[in-house]
Write a protein that holds these residues in place. Structure first.
Motif, PDB file in Angstrom:
ATOM      1  N   UNK A  92       0.870  -1.178   0.000  1.00 52.23           N
ATOM      2  CA  UNK A  92       0.000   0.000   0.000  1.00 52.23           C
ATOM      3  C   UNK A  92       0.908   1.229   0.000  1.00 52.23           C
ATOM      4  N   UNK A  93       0.347   2.388   0.364  1.00 53.11           N
ATOM      5  CA  UNK A  93       1.125   3.619   0.284  1.00 53.11           C
ATOM      6  C   UNK A  93       1.484   4.227   1.641  1.00 53.11           C
ATOM      7  N   UNK A  94       1.103   3.593   2.743  1.00 50.35           N
ATOM      8  CA  UNK A  94       1.457   4.130   4.060  1.00 50.35           C
ATOM      9  C   UNK A  94       1.620   3.002   5.065  1.00 50.35           C
ATOM     10  N   UNK A  95       2.451   3.220   6.062  1.00 49.35           N
ATOM     11  CA  UNK A  95       2.655   2.228   7.118  1.00 49.35           C
ATOM     12  C   UNK A  95       1.362   2.035   7.915  1.00 49.35           C
ATOM     13  N   UNK A  96       0.644   3.102   8.148  1.00 45.98           N
ATOM     14  CA  UNK A  96      -0.624   3.009   8.879  1.00 45.98           C
ATOM     15  C   UNK A  96      -1.581   2.044   8.178  1.00 45.98           C
ATOM     16  N   UNK A  97      -1.684   2.168   6.875  1.00 45.29           N
ATOM     17  CA  UNK A  97      -2.579   1.276   6.134  1.00 45.29           C
ATOM     18  C   UNK A  97      -2.045  -0.148   6.070  1.00 45.29           C
ATOM     19  N   UNK A  98      -0.734  -0.294   5.966  1.00 46.71           N
ATOM     20  CA  UNK A  98      -0.142  -1.639   5.982  1.00 46.71           C
ATOM     21  C   UNK A  98      -0.467  -2.338   7.290  1.00 46.71           C
ATOM     22  N   UNK A 105       3.211   7.052 -11.905  1.00 47.59           N
ATOM     23  CA  UNK A 105       4.021   8.242 -11.630  1.00 47.59           C
ATOM     24  C   UNK A 105       3.242   9.306 -10.867  1.00 47.59           C
ATOM     25  N   UNK A 106       2.160   8.911 -10.242  1.00 44.49           N
ATOM     26  CA  UNK A 106       1.423   9.774  -9.324  1.00 44.49           C
ATOM     27  C   UNK A 106       1.942   9.493  -7.920  1.00 44.49           C
ATOM     28  N   UNK A 107       2.454  10.509  -7.231  1.00 40.64           N
ATOM     29  CA  UNK A 107       3.111  10.270  -5.946  1.00 40.64           C
ATOM     30  C   UNK A 107       2.176   9.703  -4.889  1.00 40.64           C
ATOM     31  N   UNK A 108       0.867   9.915  -5.022  1.00 43.71           N
ATOM     32  CA  UNK A 108      -0.084   9.418  -4.037  1.00 43.71           C
ATOM     33  C   UNK A 108      -0.653   8.050  -4.397  1.00 43.71           C
ATOM     34  N   UNK A 109      -0.685   7.718  -5.671  1.00 47.52           N
ATOM     35  CA  UNK A 109      -1.322   6.469  -6.111  1.00 47.52           C
ATOM     36  C   UNK A 109      -0.309   5.362  -6.359  1.00 47.52           C
ATOM     37  N   UNK A 110       0.818   5.688  -7.017  1.00 45.91           N
ATOM     38  CA  UNK A 110       1.812   4.672  -7.342  1.00 45.91           C
ATOM     39  C   UNK A 110       3.180   4.906  -6.722  1.00 45.91           C
TER      40      UNK A 110
END
Length: 331
Positions: free
Chosen positions: A97-103, A162-167
């Protein structure tokens, strides 16, 4: 027979469909889902599935035992959490995923439901990289080592990479394979330092630069990567390792094999070979492993959610170092 649902039918999902088609004696794809209804319909026809849906939550009600989560990274969390709460085993593409909190949330929900969460680090099933690990851990060139990897080209075609929030760009989406395999080989990371920029100003993710990861073992991983070059342009590649006893060099695939060289006082340029199909073979082994773990009632997979979390932690620390210009400690 394990009943499979595929969530996200574009990009990497096509490769997973190829693997599942080769394992039809063990698993059956009964449902697919994609927000793009045409992609879902095409995948349904391709796999002979019974159902196609626009909403993954409907797929979870269709009788599947397990899902493959193949969407862009930003969307992994909700899908995996919903699947876990529905009692379904999950194969989640990398990065987790994109954040430790979500992981942490994904891991916790999977454990609470007693379901599998396997992350798609296919290099752990790739015989070329496994041979590399075998040679390093056998002391072929001594320890500690410096593992160097250089690659440069244009980004994958889908804009979300190449979207910093999505990928997140190459140092999240692509290099996460390397971070995980380095952990698998060397142990836990100690510190990262990075110099990364954007060649392409029309994208939000950092796309080109250098990252250095130092491990508690003293081993070092060095990556020089770019997904920021113009379409059709690319650099030469490098995959080698230096140690106190010599060097280990892996070449480019040639025909049906890839050659490696052990350059040391003892071996004096000994060569070896692995099949050039080792990565594609690894995808099949990875899928087979997930199905076997599901069939065994939820056996812990070789690659876990925790592995996904730790590789992501390295990736995020590298982005932090790039933005602050300072090393980042990983405690």
């Amino acid at each position: 027979m394990v009943k499979i649902g595929i969530v996200g039918c574009g990009g990497i999902a096509g490769l997973h469909m190829d693997m599942l088609a080769k394992l039809k004696d063990k698993a059956e794809v009964i449902a697919v889902a994609d927000v793009d209804e045409k992609k879902a319909a095409d995948a349904k026809a391709r796999m002979g599935a019974k159902y196609s849906f626009k909403d993954h939550r409907e797929l979870l009600k269709s009788g599947v035992d397990a899902i493959l989560c193949c969407t862009p990274t930003f969307f992994h969390t909700d899908i995996v959490v919903d699947a876990a709460r529905a009692g379904k085993h999950v194969f989640c593409e990398k990065p987790i995923c994109m954040s430790i909190e979500n992981a942490d949330k994904m891991i916790a929900e999977s454990k609470k439901a007693k379901v599998i969460l396997q992350v798609g680090f296919v290099r752990r099933f790739d015989d070329e990289w496994l041979k590399y690990r075998e040679l390093i851990q056998s002391g072929a060139i001594g320890r500690p080592v410096y593992w160097r990897h250089v690659a440069g080209g244009s980004a994958p075609p889908a804009p979300w990479f190449m979207d910093e929030k999505i990928g997140g760009g190459p140092f999240v989406d692509g290099a996460v394979h390397s971070y995980d395999f380095a952990r698998f080989t060397f142990g836990e990371a100690k510190e990262v330092c990075a110099n990364i920029t954007k060649f392409r100003k029309d994208r939000t993710a950092l796309d080109s630069g250098v990252a250095v990861i130092t491990f508690r073992s003293g081993d070092v991983q060095m990556l020089s990567w770019s997904w920021g070059l113009p379409d059709g342009c690319g650099t030469s590649g490098l995959h080698d390792t230096m140690g106190p006893g010599g060097a280990l060099i892996f070449g480019a695939p040639e025909g049906d094999h890839t050659e490696f060289i052990i350059s040391s006082e003892k071996e004096k340029g000994k060569t070896g070979r692995v099949k050039s199909s080792s990565l594609m073979d690894g995808f099949l082994k990875q899928t087979d492993h997930f199905i076997d773990c599901c069939a065994a009632g939820g056996k812990t997979p070789a690659v876990t959610g925790e592995d996904g979390r730790e590789a992501l932690r390295i990736a995020l620390a590298i982005l932090q170092s790039a933005k602050t210009g300072k090393p980042v400690s990983l405690k």
